[in-house]
Design an enzyme around this catalytic site. Sequence first.
Site, PDB file in Angstrom:
ATOM      1  N   ASP A 142       6.641  41.628  11.167  1.00 55.29           N
ATOM      2  CA  ASP A 142       7.271  41.163  12.214  1.00 55.29           C
ATOM      3  C   ASP A 142       8.867  41.751  12.784  1.00 55.29           C
ATOM      4  O   ASP A 142       9.408  42.318  11.974  1.00 55.29           O
ATOM      5  CB  ASP A 142       7.543  39.568  11.935  1.00 55.29           C
ATOM      6  CG  ASP A 142       8.384  39.446  10.504  1.00 55.29           C
ATOM      7  OD1 ASP A 142       8.022  40.346   9.707  1.00 55.29           O
ATOM      8  OD2 ASP A 142       9.197  38.646  10.220  1.00 55.29           O
ATOM      9  N   GLU A 154       7.855  37.767   7.642  1.00 56.26           N
ATOM     10  CA  GLU A 154       8.616  37.827   6.280  1.00 56.26           C
ATOM     11  C   GLU A 154      10.204  37.590   6.790  1.00 56.26           C
ATOM     12  O   GLU A 154      10.724  36.960   5.829  1.00 56.26           O
ATOM     13  CB  GLU A 154       8.625  39.664   5.951  1.00 56.26           C
ATOM     14  CG  GLU A 154       9.499  39.577   4.837  1.00 56.26           C
ATOM     15  CD  GLU A 154      11.121  39.597   5.039  1.00 56.26           C
ATOM     16  OE1 GLU A 154      11.856  39.279   4.089  1.00 56.26           O
ATOM     17  OE2 GLU A 154      11.460  40.228   5.931  1.00 56.26           O
TER      18      GLU A 154
END
Length: 403
Positions: A91, A149
């Site tokens: 991400d 994350e």
Amino acid sequence: MTATTIASTPVRQSQLRPAIAELQPHLVEWRRHLHAQPELAFQEYLTAEFISRKLKKWGIEHQTGIAKTGIVAIIDSGVPGPVLGIRADMDALPIQEENQASYRSQNPGKMHACGHDGHTTIALATAFYLSQNRHSFKGIVKIIFQPAEEGPGGAKPMIEAGVLKNPDVDAMIGLHLWNVLPLGTVGVRSGALMAATEGFRCTIFGKGGHGAMPHQTVDSILIASQIVTSLQTIVARNVSPLDSAVVTVGEFHAGTAVNVIADTAKIGGTVRYFNPALRDMLPQRLEQIISGICSSHGAKYDLNYWRLYPPVVNDAKMADLVRSVAETVVETPAGIVPECQTMGGEDMSFFLEEVPGCYFFLGSANLSMNLAYPHHHPRFDFDETALGMGVEIFVRCVEKFCI
């Protein structure tokens, strides 16, 4: 040692096998493609599609759609042996990129400002190399491409979805490209590497009134100010000097006019620590201080405390494995940085609570190329030479663990 001092260390040449060195142009291409198309937590659909397309092309077995966008790739040597997991996060962050590189973000307000595009690239190339060289190890390698994350966290839902099962993972490794360290270095240590990440918000309810008549009020700003100051005594007087912890108040909102005493004040902050034994004491002391100060002033409060990620704690044997491998890839002893702890948090911690493992830092800064901006900065970027180094370290870890 400061980040600036470390990043000014001369860049070192790594030891890459020819087959991985030859992948470098592809690593740069894949990373720049991902960098230009950043996606936020649990929205990594194009990223996942890119990964899956490559894995299919290479004939690598994999499962998609885990915890929305996660992927698990399986590289089976065909020979019985251990199961090693490798984790990479995918991400990006809600940051407007300020770099002018040709591969800068094409998605307004989104940016790979923490190196996750590099992590994904390294894991993808590791999968490719291992699939082409299954004879070089025994057992199975599971490569876990994880969403979210940066928050709210994709590791835990992936674990709950069973990514560590069928077959059961014996150990885990993962890396973080790290602009605190220069290219050609590796930060690895046993024990706590990164801190637990927790947060709080508190509203103080006083009694508002005229600024010229404070005796008729319960001043929420005064109370909140005393709380902010007193919270610093938790680390100073309740945590052992041999431990490390942080209580930071990062938000303070109150008041609407200079001559009005506010009836409410809101504060918020973060709590960080390495030692799991501090898990209960820190929030207990935080509330005791808030409660005591509010009570002494006749105010009330509403406290919301939450836990995001536990500390990242490396297994000693797995840390020794990564260290022994890293020493063959970078120049030593200067290339290995053992004291590399940070109060930053990471949800790799959830994997390491389930199985023994090691998370390590791969130096990626290069001051001479102006590639040393800190993580989460709108001008963050890194020396892409680190990509091949990451693949080499991962592959050598597999070859040494899966025997």
